[in-house]
Enzyme design. Structure first.
Site, PDB file in Angstrom:
ATOM      1  CE  LYS A 192     -50.376 -82.967 -81.486  1.00 55.50           C
ATOM      2  NZ  LYS A 192     -49.384 -82.025 -82.057  1.00 55.50           N
ATOM      3  N   GLY A 245     -44.404 -81.716 -72.423  1.00 57.64           N
ATOM      4  CA  GLY A 245     -44.537 -80.388 -73.011  1.00 57.64           C
ATOM      5  C   GLY A 245     -44.642 -79.332 -71.931  1.00 57.64           C
ATOM      6  CB  SER A 246     -45.837 -75.859 -72.054  1.00 52.81           C
ATOM      7  OG  SER A 246     -47.152 -76.022 -72.528  1.00 52.81           O
ATOM      8  CB  THR A 247     -46.445 -76.108 -66.711  1.00 57.37           C
ATOM      9  OG1 THR A 247     -45.176 -76.705 -66.393  1.00 57.37           O
ATOM     10  CG2 THR A 247     -47.335 -76.178 -65.487  1.00 57.37           C
ATOM     11  CD  GLU A 267     -40.296 -84.552 -69.024  1.00 62.35           C
ATOM     12  OE1 GLU A 267     -40.189 -83.380 -68.590  1.00 62.35           O
ATOM     13  OE2 GLU A 267     -39.741 -84.954 -70.048  1.00 62.35           O
ATOM     14  CB  CYS A 301     -38.037 -80.366 -69.842  1.00 66.39           C
ATOM     15  SG  CYS A 301     -37.347 -81.999 -70.041  1.00 66.39           S
ATOM     16  CD  GLU A 402     -39.823 -74.795 -69.523  1.00 67.78           C
ATOM     17  OE1 GLU A 402     -41.017 -74.860 -69.866  1.00 67.78           O
ATOM     18  OE2 GLU A 402     -39.121 -75.812 -69.334  1.00 67.78           O
TER      19      GLU A 402
HETATM   20  P1  NAI Z   1     -46.883 -77.362 -75.883  1.00 63.41           P
HETATM   21  O1  NAI Z   1     -46.816 -77.951 -74.535  1.00 63.41           O
HETATM   22  O2  NAI Z   1     -48.105 -76.573 -76.194  1.00 63.41           O
HETATM   23  O3  NAI Z   1     -46.736 -78.516 -76.973  1.00 63.41           O
HETATM   24  C1  NAI Z   1     -46.315 -79.824 -76.689  1.00 63.41           C
HETATM   25  C2  NAI Z   1     -47.221 -80.815 -77.396  1.00 63.41           C
HETATM   26  O4  NAI Z   1     -48.560 -80.660 -76.916  1.00 63.41           O
HETATM   27  C3  NAI Z   1     -47.300 -80.616 -78.914  1.00 63.41           C
HETATM   28  O5  NAI Z   1     -47.410 -81.878 -79.540  1.00 63.41           O
HETATM   29  C4  NAI Z   1     -48.580 -79.836 -79.065  1.00 63.41           C
HETATM   30  O6  NAI Z   1     -49.155 -79.989 -80.333  1.00 63.41           O
HETATM   31  C5  NAI Z   1     -49.453 -80.458 -78.005  1.00 63.41           C
HETATM   32  N1  NAI Z   1     -50.565 -79.613 -77.543  1.00 63.41           N
HETATM   33  C6  NAI Z   1     -50.638 -78.266 -77.514  1.00 63.41           C
HETATM   34  N2  NAI Z   1     -51.831 -77.867 -77.022  1.00 63.41           N
HETATM   35  C7  NAI Z   1     -52.526 -78.980 -76.723  1.00 63.41           C
HETATM   36  C8  NAI Z   1     -53.812 -79.230 -76.156  1.00 63.41           C
HETATM   37  N3  NAI Z   1     -54.634 -78.242 -75.815  1.00 63.41           N
HETATM   38  N4  NAI Z   1     -54.198 -80.506 -75.969  1.00 63.41           N
HETATM   39  C9  NAI Z   1     -53.378 -81.519 -76.293  1.00 63.41           C
HETATM   40  N5  NAI Z   1     -52.158 -81.346 -76.836  1.00 63.41           N
HETATM   41  C10 NAI Z   1     -51.735 -80.099 -77.050  1.00 63.41           C
HETATM   42  O7  NAI Z   1     -45.604 -76.467 -76.085  1.00 63.41           O
HETATM   43  P2  NAI Z   1     -45.211 -75.485 -77.307  1.00 63.41           P
HETATM   44  O8  NAI Z   1     -46.395 -74.675 -77.677  1.00 63.41           O
HETATM   45  O9  NAI Z   1     -44.547 -76.282 -78.353  1.00 63.41           O
HETATM   46  O10 NAI Z   1     -44.123 -74.558 -76.622  1.00 63.41           O
HETATM   47  C11 NAI Z   1     -44.476 -73.490 -75.758  1.00 63.41           C
HETATM   48  C12 NAI Z   1     -43.574 -73.478 -74.553  1.00 63.41           C
HETATM   49  O11 NAI Z   1     -43.752 -74.657 -73.810  1.00 63.41           O
HETATM   50  C13 NAI Z   1     -42.097 -73.448 -74.854  1.00 63.41           C
HETATM   51  O12 NAI Z   1     -41.640 -72.169 -75.084  1.00 63.41           O
HETATM   52  C14 NAI Z   1     -41.517 -74.058 -73.610  1.00 63.41           C
HETATM   53  O13 NAI Z   1     -41.378 -73.091 -72.602  1.00 63.41           O
HETATM   54  C15 NAI Z   1     -42.547 -75.052 -73.186  1.00 63.41           C
HETATM   55  N6  NAI Z   1     -42.191 -76.416 -73.598  1.00 63.41           N
HETATM   56  C16 NAI Z   1     -41.642 -77.220 -72.664  1.00 63.41           C
HETATM   57  C17 NAI Z   1     -41.248 -78.489 -73.006  1.00 63.41           C
HETATM   58  C18 NAI Z   1     -40.638 -79.368 -72.006  1.00 63.41           C
HETATM   59  O14 NAI Z   1     -40.171 -80.459 -72.342  1.00 63.41           O
HETATM   60  N7  NAI Z   1     -40.604 -78.954 -70.767  1.00 63.41           N
HETATM   61  C19 NAI Z   1     -41.397 -79.008 -74.376  1.00 63.41           C
HETATM   62  C20 NAI Z   1     -42.035 -78.089 -75.281  1.00 63.41           C
HETATM   63  C21 NAI Z   1     -42.390 -76.842 -74.879  1.00 63.41           C
END
Ligand code: NAI
Ligand code: MG
Length: 499
Positions: A192, A245-247, A267, A301, A402
């Protein structure tokens, strides 16, 4: 001449404004709901494509396809050599088509071409590394102390159907990082991608088929995180989730995994310390510290976003970092002279400009940047200036949370101060940097900082053979390195009476 022409890369077909469909069981299909969502260029606001929006029903279909491919398909009985041939062919295709893949990511999420193109060696190198590992899987013969004659050995077996959920900040690399390792271990995958950047995942999915991967082994289902992502994380027939993705989302996924106790690797985010001692090569350190925080517009990240500088050099050093920051060219990533592209989305722009306001309210000083860039050629995109906060205290939100934008919080520290406790005073533990000419100082720090990676006199280097991952709330599991394969394998012990 348009920027696209100037880039000397033809417009990728996947960004031609047309509908891009889900990849399930080797077929391109519409979402069962018929829904689509728009995919935008964050530099211009232009529509790049319509994407079929998968939901729980499409995830069911994709998981069923991955299960069939795992249990009964040709993949299940393929020798490691034959899997390696397919993965190597895919690596060749990634190499041949890399300009197109890179350009697609630049359009989709804004990362400058210099950077997406610069990922070629990493993308191809990772894929070749994983291809190599297909023939290197092995168990152990284990001595036991049971009276009589018993032989014990272990088998390493693929964990099964893997749900891969990836973010938007480095899309084609994130795809290969997860899918390459899962395939090397013999698993099948439902991926996904992030709703902000799904295009390169769909292209790579097609390239896998072109490389000869059997239908159903890798399925790509774009859709919303809370819908398609959540359905995958909760699915009873998924054996493992590999998430970046996010924590907060990582915690959701962990909760959702409880239903069938699926394995999870996470991660997650960071607030990584980067420490500059007075004896460092200051020119190099200033360049390194600036790019540790601002590279990819801070959407990394492991970005080094807490910059600790030894008091006697603080002013001089921050002057140097500010000079680097102000000299960075921010603009449309298709321009090959651009160093920082836009933020990925309007939501991310709100978040980052929100932190500009929070930092000011908390009493920090803006040393550089701190504003949206809305000059005429940037006004339709999500651009911000690289930003340095000084007069930051350790308990401010800009010191702890972050931001995921080009924002660094700088602190002076006293000579002789034990910095380890301060560096470790964070819920995260992904990366850490230290700049010094003193080897023992560097080693002491590397040993005592609670982080998955420590960079000494460099920052954010990554290699397929070197493990990467978090301590504490930056997650668990390792990606990269031979360690990663274990995340996709089960260990089976076999006992054999031999007398
Ligand atoms: P996110 O962690 O929500 O999204 C990452 C992935 O998870 C996307 O594919 C998203 O569709 C999926 N996702 C979202 N909610 C989900 C759920 N309930 N169950 C399963 N999958 C789900 O991050 P987002 O909304 O893109 O960004 C928000 C903040 O997160 C950013 O501002 C940043 O601070 C952080 N972030 C950190 C990352 C890292 O590599 N450390 C990468 C992306 C975002
Ligand atoms: Mg996009």
């Amino acid at each position: 001449m348009s920027l696209q022409e100037l880039s000397s890369i033809p417009r990728p077909r996947f960004a031609d404004g047309q509908l891009r469909r889900l990849l399930i069981d080797g077929q391109l299909v519409d979402a069962t709901s018929g829904k689509t969502f728009e995919c935008l260029d964050p530099a211009t606001g232009e529509t790049l494509a319509l994407i079929a929006e998968g939901d729980a029903h499409d995830i069911d279909l994709a998981v069923a396809a991955a299960r069939r491919a795992f249990d009964h398909g040709p993949w299940a009985n393929m020798k490691p050599f034959d899997r390696q041939v397919i993965l190597s062919r895919f690596a060749d295709l990634v190499d041949e088509r890399h300009e197109e893949i890179a350009c697609l990511d630049t359009l989709d999420m804004g990362m400058p071409l210099v950077r997406t193109l610069g990922n070629r060696r990493r993308a191809v190198g990772m894929m070749r590394f994983y291809a190599g590992l297909t023939t290197a899987l092995r168990g152990d013969t284990i001595g036991n102390s049971i009276p009589g004659e018993y032989l014990t050995y272990s088998l390493k077996e693929p964990v099964g159907v893997v749900g891969a959920i990836i973010p938007w900040n480095n899309p084609h690399i994130a795809f290969i990082w997860k899918v390459g390792a899962a395939l090397a271990a013999g698993c099948t995958v439902v991926l996904k991608p992030a709703e902000e950047a799904s295009l390169s995942a769909l292209l790579l999915g097609e390239l896998l088929l072109e490389a000869g991967l059997p239908a159903g082994v890798v399925n790509v289902v774009p859709g919303r995180g809370e819908v398609a992502g959540a359905a995958l994380a909760a699915h009873r027939d998924v054996d493992k989730i590999a998430f970046t993705g996010s924590t907060a989302t990582g915690q959701e996924i962990l909760r959702a995994s409880a239903g069938n106790l699926k394995r999870v690797t996470l991660e997650l985010g960071g607030k990584s310390p980067n420490i500059v001692f007075a004896d460092a090569d200051l020119e190099r350190a200033a360049q390194g510290a600036a790019m540790a925080a601002f590279g990819n517009s801070g959407q990394v990240c492991s970005a080094g976003t807490r910059l600790f500088v030894e008091r006697p050099i603080f002013e001089e050093f921050m002057e140097r970092v500010a000079t680097v920051a102000e000299g960075l060219k921010v603009g449309n990533g298709l321009d090959r002279t651009t160093q920082l592209g836009p933020l990925v989305s309007a939501a991310q722009l709100d978040r980052v400009t929100g932190y500009f306001a929070i930092g000011r309210e908390e009493g920090a000083s803006v040393r550089s940047g701190g504003r949206r860039l809305d000059e005429p050629d940037l006004a339709n995109g999500y651009f911000v200036a690289p930003t340095i906060f000084t007069d930051v205290s350790d308990d401010m939100r800009i010191a702890r949370e972050e931001v995921f934008g080009p924002v660094v919080s700088a602190f002076a520290f006293e000579s002789g101060e034990d910095l380890v406790a301060r560096a470790n005073d964070t819920s995260f533990g992904l990366g850490a940097g230290v700049w010094t000419r003193d080897v023992s100082k560097a080693h002491r720090f590397a040993k005592s900082v609670r982080a998955g990676t420590v960079w000494v006199n460099c920052y954010n280097l990554m290699d397929p053979a070197v493990p990467f991952g978090g301590y504490k709330m930056s997650g668990y599991g390792r990606e990269g390195g031979v360690h990663q394969l274990d995340e996709f394998l089960n260990v089976k012990a076999v006992w054999l009476q031999t007398d």
